[in-house]
Design an enzyme around this catalytic site. Structure first.
Site, mmCIF file in Angstrom:
data_model
loop_
_atom_site.group_PDB
_atom_site.id
_atom_site.type_symbol
_atom_site.label_atom_id
_atom_site.label_comp_id
_atom_site.label_asym_id
_atom_site.label_seq_id
_atom_site.Cartn_x
_atom_site.Cartn_y
_atom_site.Cartn_z
ATOM 1 N N ASP A 117 0.838 -1.201 0.000
ATOM 2 C CA ASP A 117 0.000 0.000 0.000
ATOM 3 C C ASP A 117 0.878 1.257 0.000
ATOM 4 O O ASP A 117 1.988 1.243 0.526
ATOM 5 C CB ASP A 117 -0.907 -0.029 1.239
ATOM 6 C CG ASP A 117 -2.059 0.951 1.115
ATOM 7 O OD1 ASP A 117 -2.314 1.455 0.000
ATOM 8 O OD2 ASP A 117 -2.716 1.224 2.130
ATOM 9 N N GLY A 118 0.328 2.319 -0.570
ATOM 10 C CA GLY A 118 1.001 3.619 -0.482
ATOM 11 C C GLY A 118 1.547 4.152 -1.795
ATOM 12 O O GLY A 118 2.193 5.201 -1.809
ATOM 13 N N SER A 125 -7.044 -6.091 -5.939
ATOM 14 C CA SER A 125 -8.114 -6.779 -5.202
ATOM 15 C C SER A 125 -9.410 -6.795 -6.006
ATOM 16 O O SER A 125 -9.563 -6.041 -6.980
ATOM 17 C CB SER A 125 -8.356 -6.086 -3.860
ATOM 18 O OG SER A 125 -9.094 -4.902 -4.064
ATOM 19 N N ASN A 152 -10.679 -3.370 -6.183
ATOM 20 C CA ASN A 152 -9.927 -2.305 -6.876
ATOM 21 C C ASN A 152 -10.544 -1.887 -8.218
ATOM 22 O O ASN A 152 -10.177 -0.852 -8.771
ATOM 23 C CB ASN A 152 -8.461 -2.707 -7.083
ATOM 24 C CG ASN A 152 -7.629 -2.636 -5.823
ATOM 25 O OD1 ASN A 152 -6.639 -3.337 -5.669
ATOM 26 N ND2 ASN A 152 -8.006 -1.770 -4.890
ATOM 27 N N ARG A 160 -5.377 -2.463 8.781
ATOM 28 C CA ARG A 160 -6.439 -3.390 8.392
ATOM 29 C C ARG A 160 -5.899 -4.427 7.420
ATOM 30 O O ARG A 160 -4.824 -4.248 6.847
ATOM 31 C CB ARG A 160 -7.653 -2.654 7.819
ATOM 32 C CG ARG A 160 -7.332 -1.702 6.710
ATOM 33 C CD ARG A 160 -8.606 -1.041 6.162
ATOM 34 N NE ARG A 160 -8.257 -0.011 5.202
ATOM 35 C CZ ARG A 160 -8.237 1.290 5.469
ATOM 36 N NH1 ARG A 160 -8.582 1.747 6.650
ATOM 37 N NH2 ARG A 160 -7.876 2.159 4.537
#
Ligand code: FPP
Length: 239
Positions: free
Chosen positions: A25-26, A70, A73, A193
């Site tokens: 992520d990021g 995902s 997404n 999460r």
């Protein structure tokens, strides 16, 4: 090579860190800080997969499972989704090249890949045909959802005529079948999460969240996560 500092009561795989999963992520924030497009952030993120894969091999981690796209997404803007799918094609091509050159590594593309474009599915089929039990495995999750995976496994068991489904029946039918459940799940980007990733497999996985954004996650950060893992006392529900 790393060894556990503390005694493990009931190991799931073995005492060594062998199976690592990463929520990458990021990318978007990394790009924003540089006044770049989100797609440019994903390009930097895809480039970093190669570095991290090399590091995993240096650290003798045999299974790496990466969350690339995902089932949720698809809600992102079309331009961003198209950019990630283009990167998936490029990544598949480089995975095919790598598997031709190196008989130690195997790439697997996990998730509901049946809805992906023909150019992606053709490459995934080629990668599958080259899978022959290589010792290092890199799973790339594409159109992956943990709930979807569990439902898929249960439905496959029903199709196989099983009326009383056991945990082993599910394990054998997961998209990630053949990969030990992760010892460690790393999430970059700081969010606390699991975002529908490997829901079945992470029951006893150690979690490690770092604020470092995925394109910046390198050797120092990976070693920090490994160090944290070896400092944990894994009890798997025992004492
Ligand atoms: C999350 O960052 C990242 C993704 C949803 C995509 C991950 C994709 C890659 C690492 C590159 C593509 C690689 C392949 C093999 C297809 P984010 O966009 O949610 O970042 P943000 O939270 O900072 O907005």
């Amino acid at each position: 090579m790393f060894f556990k500092k503390k005694t493990v009561q009931t190991p799931v795989t073995d005492e060594r860190l062998n199976s690592v999963a990463i929520i990458m992520d990021g990318n978007g924030r990394w790009a924003k800080r540089r006044a770049l497009t989100r797609s440019a952030g994903h390009v930097a993120g895809a480039a970093n997969i190669k570095n991290v894969l090399r590091l995993a091999r240096d650290f003798d981690i045999h299974y790496l499972t990466l969350y690339a796209f995902s089932t949720e997404n698809w809600k992102r803007p079309k331009e961003e989704v198209d950019g990630i799918m283009k990167l998936a094609v490029q990544y598949l091509d480089s995975a095919i090249d790598e598997m031709k050159k190196n008989d130690q590594i195997c790439f697997r593309f996990v998730g509901d890949t049946s809805v992906l474009s023909d150019e992606i599915q053709e490459r995934i089929a080629l990668v599958r045909s080259m899978d022959h039990g290589q010792p290092f495995v890199c799973n790339v999750a594409l159109n992956y959802g943990g709930r979807d995976e569990i439902l898929h496994a249960a439905n496959e068991a029903v199709k196989d005529g099983i009326t009383h489904i056991t945990a082993q029946d599910i394990d054998e039918r997961l998209y990630t079948a053949g990969t030990p459940h992760p010892d460690l799940l790393i999430r970059t980007g700081g969010e606390m999460r699991v975002s529908n990733f490997l829901l079945w497999q992470i029951a006893y996985t150690e979690l490690y969240v770092t604020k470092t954004l995925w394109p910046d996650f390198g050797r120092k950060e990976f070693l920090g996560a490994i160090d944290a893992f070896y400092g944990r006392d894994r009890r798997f529900g025992g004492l």
